[in-house]
Design an enzyme around this catalytic site. Structure first.
Site, PDB file in Angstrom:
ATOM      1  CB  SER A  98      -0.930   0.016   1.039  1.00 25.97           C
ATOM      2  OG  SER A  98      -2.124   1.094   1.048  1.00 25.97           O
ATOM      3  CG  HIS A 131      -5.584  -2.626   0.009  1.00 25.74           C
ATOM      4  ND1 HIS A 131      -4.341  -2.570  -0.724  1.00 25.74           N
ATOM      5  CD2 HIS A 131      -5.322  -1.710   0.991  1.00 25.74           C
ATOM      6  CE1 HIS A 131      -3.623  -1.579  -0.462  1.00 25.74           C
ATOM      7  NE2 HIS A 131      -4.169  -1.043   0.634  1.00 25.74           N
ATOM      8  CG  ASP A 186      -3.022  -4.472  -3.443  1.00 24.54           C
ATOM      9  OD1 ASP A 186      -2.973  -4.814  -4.627  1.00 24.54           O
ATOM     10  OD2 ASP A 186      -4.057  -4.806  -2.489  1.00 24.54           O
TER      11      ASP A 186
END
Length: 246
Positions: free
Chosen positions: A112, A186, A135
């Site tokens: 992330s 996610h 991600d």
């Protein structure tokens, strides 16, 4: 936290250094200085504050912290232990790592916000041989010009694929292999989904995949472990281009 992802790698003999960032992106962080605990609260944007500038400052701070973590590993490998160690770690001598780490094979991995962080670090610190970006949330570096000329493995979850993120990765990285974890969300890489057994709770919190969390994490580990081993051993790696978007 990413305990499962980290200890799966550590179980195969990798030395894993997990960085706790001090930029305010975590829900809570702290450190000890001169015997005093310093609290770092979560950073909230002010009303009408321009977000990109704040996020860009954060990602660049995180990038510097990643390189400082590698500096620390180099020092430990040379037999120079850190001086500022929290009390509960006293008695566990880091001197046992002296001369034991292969500091010529350094790789980055982030998820992330961390996915963008490690790409930025890879572009600025030549000591890193390759990067695993999971991600990646590229908004904090979306307007920043940088280049990653070493190999990158990008692993996206099917339900977090955004064209802007993929496009920025392809723009700045010269050598990318990309995979998509089907039916994955996610948050699957974090520890949180492993703490809840009730699927309704996980669904409500956005943590439920369409297949089991363990199955997704096993696939994730298989992909990244294979890539790392081939990179370190100098074996050819077939390029994989599963972007998930056009």
């Amino acid at each position: 936290a990413y305990s499962k992802v980290c200890y799966d790698l550590a179980s195969e003999g990798y030395v894993v250094a997990a960085v706790e960032h001090r930029d305010g992106s975590a829900c809570h962080s702290r450190y000890v200085e001169n015997g005093e605990t310093v609290q770092i609260p979560h950073l909230y944007l002010e009303h009408n504050e321009e977000e990109y500038g704040r996020r860009n400052n954060q990602v660049n701070q995180r990038c510097e912290e990643v390189s400082r973590a590698l500096d620390l590993l180099y020092s430990i490998n040379c037999g120079i232990p850190p001086k500022n160690v929290v009390e509960q770690e006293l008695g566990h001598s880091l001197e046992s790592f002296t001369g034991k780490m292969n500091t010529q094979e350094n790789y980055l991995m982030g998820h992330s916000f961390g996915g963008a962080t490690v790409l930025l670090a890879a572009g600025s610190d030549p000591r890193f041989k390759g990067t695993v970006s999971i991600d990646p949330w590229m908004y904090p570096a979306s307007q920043q010009n940088f280049r990653v000329d070493r190999p990158v493995l990008m692993i996206n979850t099917e339900l977090f694929i955004h064209k802007q993120n993929v496009d920025k990765v392809r723009e700045v990285c010269l050598d990318v292999s990309a995979y998509v974890l089907k039916g994955a969300v996610h948050l699957v890489h974090t520890d949180a989904p492993l703490l809840f057994e009730n699927d309704l709770i996980k669904s409500g919190l956005g943590m439920r995949c369409s297949r089991s969390t363990i199955e997704v994490l096993q696939e994730n580990h298989s992909i990244l472990s294979s890539w790392l081993k081939r990179r370190i051993q100098g074996e050819p790696i077939e390029k994989h281009e599963e972007w998930g978007v056009l």
